[in-house]
Scaffold this motif. Structure first.
Motif, PDB file in Angstrom:
ATOM      1  N   SER A 110      70.482  40.765  28.620  1.00  0.00           N
ATOM      2  CA  SER A 110      70.055  41.102  27.250  1.00  0.00           C
ATOM      3  C   SER A 110      70.227  42.590  26.997  1.00  0.00           C
ATOM      4  O   SER A 110      69.808  43.432  27.819  1.00  0.00           O
ATOM      5  N   LYS A 111      70.833  42.958  25.842  1.00  0.00           N
ATOM      6  CA  LYS A 111      71.034  44.353  25.480  1.00  0.00           C
ATOM      7  C   LYS A 111      69.811  44.915  24.758  1.00  0.00           C
ATOM      8  O   LYS A 111      69.478  46.091  24.900  1.00  0.00           O
ATOM      9  N   SER A 112      69.151  44.066  24.000  1.00  0.00           N
ATOM     10  CA  SER A 112      67.977  44.504  23.240  1.00  0.00           C
ATOM     11  C   SER A 112      66.729  44.368  24.099  1.00  0.00           C
ATOM     12  O   SER A 112      66.541  43.367  24.798  1.00  0.00           O
ATOM     13  N   ILE A 113      65.887  45.382  24.048  1.00  0.00           N
ATOM     14  CA  ILE A 113      64.650  45.343  24.826  1.00  0.00           C
ATOM     15  C   ILE A 113      63.706  44.256  24.313  1.00  0.00           C
ATOM     16  O   ILE A 113      62.960  43.647  25.072  1.00  0.00           O
ATOM     17  N   TYR A 114      63.773  43.962  23.003  1.00  0.00           N
ATOM     18  CA  TYR A 114      62.915  42.922  22.439  1.00  0.00           C
ATOM     19  C   TYR A 114      63.370  41.534  22.915  1.00  0.00           C
ATOM     20  O   TYR A 114      62.547  40.666  23.241  1.00  0.00           O
ATOM     21  N   THR A 115      64.668  41.351  22.912  1.00  0.00           N
ATOM     22  CA  THR A 115      65.189  40.074  23.417  1.00  0.00           C
ATOM     23  C   THR A 115      64.836  39.880  24.892  1.00  0.00           C
ATOM     24  O   THR A 115      64.457  38.793  25.323  1.00  0.00           O
ATOM     25  N   ARG A 116      64.978  40.953  25.657  1.00  0.00           N
ATOM     26  CA  ARG A 116      64.633  40.879  27.088  1.00  0.00           C
ATOM     27  C   ARG A 116      63.156  40.562  27.272  1.00  0.00           C
ATOM     28  O   ARG A 116      62.770  39.777  28.148  1.00  0.00           O
TER      29      ARG A 116
END
Length: 465
Positions: free
Chosen positions: A75-81
């Motif tokens: 995941s590139k986005s911290i929120y997605t991660r």
């Protein structure tokens, strides 16, 4: 050199020495350029090793078969991660919950009961007792050879072996037949065992003439008083046998006894319980319980009186004290009598009708006097019966056919409800459903530990150099 010049030189030397001391005090150790280079190289190597380990672990995680881990890493986005991390932890919690339930269920060793039909493997032993001695007259003992007029297996004359006998505290002499197993293949009246019996009523004081019959497994204690059936004198009795076999698992699945013996007999829970009571009663009071057909009497050759008062028929004070002790919690725990792991339960059903009537009784009486007592009718021990009526003389004899009602029997068997194979299947199902793990996923775990181990080993070697 004048005096002033010498003083000036001495002060210069003292100043130089003081500066050297100050420098040395401010610099506790000398760091050589080669040491600085070596430390920089070690730091760079450790940094490179950590970077390599991080790259390896990231590579393993990115191609992991466990659902969620690859998404967390890629995941590139911290929120997605963060969402993937929370989802993975929630599923991991559900897996742990399911695994705990699975192990608790397996550790409880649950069972299920199955019912099926199977053939009889053994024909039960048959024990016969003379019912004419409800109160045993110890001055006289029936002889098996005098009581047994005829015996047939499957309607074949002369096919019976000599029965074994024992003395019962309730019935006097009892004898036991052990029919051959081929009788299990012949159900109905044409199979089984046929007995013609002489009751010797001229030796009895009890007017309830008859014989007590019971069936039981070979080499087990018989219980004619509690589990028997009575056929009256003068009758032909047909006793049909139905049986049910019970198989218990034992071990972790429940407490049952399989190999224990009691006085050389095969263990049964009922015999164990009765002997526990009888041994206590005899140790405390040196008497026997008149309400039971004493097992100690059969095997121990004991000589004990009746524990009841012969005049009023009430239990003696010693009997009451022994009974209170037997029923105490301490004694109940001492009498450990679990059920048998394999047990046959027999049910008996009797149908009957009158046998010899009229002049036929006298003819049969002549036969018995000649065959059993080797004497003429008027010198025979049964001579007194000739003066009785046909009905009274006929009450001295009986015929009984004991047979299997059906060649099949019901088998009740305990089986494990939750076996190891089912447990492994449930574990795999839970891991696969929630996090997509399988047995092959263990290879990834091994790969991670291998990478960490190699990194530590390399780091240790680097620091040593």
């Amino acid at each position: 050199m004048n005096k002033w010049t010498k003083m000036t030189q001495g002060m210069d030397q003292l100043a130089r020495k003081s500066n050297e001391d100050i420098f040395l005090s401010r610099t506790p150790s000398v760091v050589w350029p080669s040491d600085v280079v070596r430390n920089d190289v070690t730091t760079n190597k450790n940094s490179d090793s950590n970077q390599i380990l991080k790259h390896v672990l990231t590579d393993i995680a990115s191609r992991s078969t466990v659902h969620g881990i690859s998404n967390i890493v890629s995941s590139k986005s911290i929120y997605t991660r963060l969402v993937w991390i929370l989802a993975f932890l929630a599923c991991l919690g559900l897996v742990v919950y399911q695994l705990v339930k699975i192990f608790v269920l397996y550790a409880s060793f649950p069972t299920q009961t199955t019912y099926k039909l199977g053939r009889h493997s053994d024909f039960p032993s048959v024990t016969v007792c003379n019912n004419g001695y409800a109160e045993y007259d110890y001055s006289y003992t029936h002889l098996v050879e005098n009581m047994l007029v005829n015996c047939k297996y499957a309607q074949v004359n002369g096919s019976c072996e000599t029965p074994s006998s024992y003395v019962s505290s309730k019935y006097g002499t009892c004898f036991t037949f052990n029919p051959p197993n081929y009788l299990t293949k012949i159900s109905g009246l044409h199979g089984g065992i046929t007995l013609e019996l002489n009751l010797e009523t001229h030796q009895q004081r009890n007017i309830e003439y008859g014989m007590r019959f019971t069936v039981h497994d070979m080499n087990t204690f018989p219980f004619p008083f509690e589990k028997g059936i009575t056929v009256s004198g003068g009758d032909v009795g047909y006793i049909s046998i139905t049986s049910r076999q019970i198989k218990r698992l034992g071990g972790d699945y429940g407490d049952c006894q399989n190999e224990k013996q009691i006085y050389g007999r095969i263990y049964t829970s009922k015999a164990c319980s009765q002997l526990c009571w009888e041994e206590l009663l005899y140790d405390e009071c040196s008497c026997i319980d008149p309400d039971l057909d004493s097992l100690l009497w059969q095997v121990g050759n004991i000589t004990g009186s009746n524990c009841y008062n012969k005049i009023i028929g009430d239990p003696s004070p010693c009997y009451l004290r022994a009974r209170e002790l037997y029923l105490s919690p301490e004694r109940r725990n001492w009498c450990d009598c679990p059920l048998s792991c394999r047990e046959n339960i027999y049910s008996l059903k009797l149908t009957r009708h009158q046998w010899h009537t009229g002049p036929n009784v006298r003819l049969y009486l002549d036969k018995v006097c000649e065959q059993i007592y080797n004497s003429s009718p008027f010198s025979c021990e049964l001579a007194s019966l000739y003066s009785d009526s046909f009905r009274e003389a006929g009450d001295n004899f009986m015929k009984v056919v004991i047979y299997l009602q059906d060649s099949a029997r019901e088998i009740v068997e305990e089986e494990p409800l939750y076996q190891r194979s089912q447990m492994l299947a449930d574990i795999g199902g839970s891991l696969g459903l929630f996090i997509g793990a399988s047995v092959l996923s263990l290879g990834e775990v091994i790969e991670v530990f291998t990478a960490i181990f190699c990194r530590r080993k390399n780091s240790h070697q680097t620091n040593s150099n």
